[in-house]
Design a protein around this motif. Structure first.
Motif, short mmCIF file in Angstrom:
data_model
loop_
_atom_site.label_atom_id
_atom_site.label_comp_id
_atom_site.label_asym_id
_atom_site.label_seq_id
_atom_site.Cartn_x
_atom_site.Cartn_y
_atom_site.Cartn_z
N LYS A 77 0.83 -1.21 0.00
CA LYS A 77 0.00 0.00 0.00
C LYS A 77 0.87 1.26 0.00
CE LYS A 77 -3.78 0.24 -0.30
NZ LYS A 77 -4.66 0.23 -1.48
N GLN A 78 2.00 1.23 0.71
CA GLN A 78 2.91 2.37 0.69
C GLN A 78 3.39 2.64 -0.73
OE1 GLN A 78 3.55 4.43 3.21
NE2 GLN A 78 5.00 5.67 2.08
N ALA A 79 3.77 1.58 -1.42
CA ALA A 79 4.21 1.72 -2.81
C ALA A 79 3.07 2.24 -3.69
CB ALA A 79 4.73 0.38 -3.34
N HIS A 89 5.58 5.47 -15.47
CA HIS A 89 4.77 4.24 -15.45
C HIS A 89 3.82 4.23 -14.26
CE1 HIS A 89 7.25 2.76 -18.67
NE2 HIS A 89 8.32 3.04 -17.95
N PHE A 90 3.48 5.42 -13.78
CA PHE A 90 2.66 5.56 -12.57
C PHE A 90 1.40 4.70 -12.63
CE2 PHE A 90 -1.20 7.43 -10.87
CZ PHE A 90 -0.94 7.34 -9.51
N GLN A 91 0.59 4.88 -13.65
CA GLN A 91 -0.72 4.22 -13.70
C GLN A 91 -0.57 2.70 -13.68
OE1 GLN A 91 -3.61 5.88 -13.43
NE2 GLN A 91 -4.74 3.96 -13.36
N GLN A 92 0.31 2.18 -14.50
CA GLN A 92 0.52 0.73 -14.56
C GLN A 92 0.99 0.19 -13.21
OE1 GLN A 92 3.72 -0.52 -17.06
NE2 GLN A 92 3.12 -2.67 -17.00
N LEU A 93 1.96 0.84 -12.59
CA LEU A 93 2.49 0.35 -11.32
C LEU A 93 1.50 0.56 -10.17
CD1 LEU A 93 6.22 1.42 -11.62
CD2 LEU A 93 5.22 -0.87 -11.95
N HIS A 94 0.81 1.69 -10.19
CA HIS A 94 -0.21 1.97 -9.18
C HIS A 94 -1.24 0.83 -9.17
CE1 HIS A 94 -2.67 4.68 -6.70
NE2 HIS A 94 -3.69 4.41 -7.48
N ALA A 152 11.43 6.13 -1.17
CA ALA A 152 11.15 5.45 -2.44
C ALA A 152 9.97 6.13 -3.12
CB ALA A 152 10.84 3.97 -2.21
N THR A 153 10.17 6.60 -4.34
CA THR A 153 9.07 7.17 -5.11
C THR A 153 9.10 6.67 -6.55
OG1 THR A 153 10.35 9.16 -5.65
CG2 THR A 153 8.88 9.28 -3.74
N SER A 172 11.82 -2.81 -6.75
CA SER A 172 12.93 -3.50 -6.10
C SER A 172 12.63 -3.78 -4.62
CB SER A 172 14.19 -2.66 -6.25
OG SER A 172 15.29 -3.34 -5.69
N ALA A 173 12.11 -2.78 -3.92
CA ALA A 173 11.80 -2.95 -2.50
C ALA A 173 10.73 -4.02 -2.30
CB ALA A 173 11.35 -1.63 -1.89
#
Length: 156
Positions: free
Chosen positions: A35-37, A45-50, A95-96, A103-104
């Motif tokens: 959830k933090q990520a 790639h915000f939308q895809q990773l979100h 991490a942003t 990776s985290a």
């Protein structure tokens, strides 16, 4: 451990309960990291990773519930309090970027996967095939999730 009519020895139940509690705490910690990520990822790639990060939450919640309910079934008391779930490896607040989150999270999925595999062997050796089977399903989920994360990190 509370008494139960399960046909497992108290020692078997105690071994499985301890391992389940450890995995419960680690899985809850992983859920919070995800959830933090999800909340803090930035970049192209915000939308895809979100969406990817959020897609891990519901199946992980199901695994967490199974682990806690098996622990209760064995006569233990699941401890899902925040202070119990707090791990020794805090999620990096700085991490942003997508890569730093990938990776985290990959590190955390791999670590929990390894812990779960060890618990599969230990619960099986203790004579609790049902807990070993439950954790095998958890292991498959963690391994597949790790594959998804690593696929994003692989530039080949």
């Amino acid at each position: 451990m509370r008494q139960t009519r399960l046909g497992l020895s108290e020692n078997t139940r105690a071994v499985s309960a301890e391992l389940l509690q450890n995995n419960l705490a680690e899985a809850l910690n992983l859920r919070l990291a995800i959830k933090q990520a999800h909340w803090t990822v930035r970049g192209p790639h915000f939308q895809q990773l979100h969406e990817l990060f959020d897609s891990f939450v519901a199946p992980l919640d199901a695994e967490i519930d199974e682990i806690a309910e098996r622990l209760a079934t064995l006569g233990g008391t699941p401890d899902g309090r925040a202070e119990t779930a707090a791990g020794s490896n805090p999620y990096p607040l700085d991490a942003t970027s997508g890569k730093s989150h990938l990776s985290a999270l990959a590190d955390r999925f791999a670590a929990l996967g390894n812990t779960v595999r060890d618990a599969i062997d230990a619960t099986d050796a203790a004579g609790d095939a049902d807990t070993a089977h439950l954790l095998t399903g958890t292991s498959r989920f963690l391994d597949q999730s790790l594959w998804f994360l690593e696929a994003h990190l692989n530039e080949n």
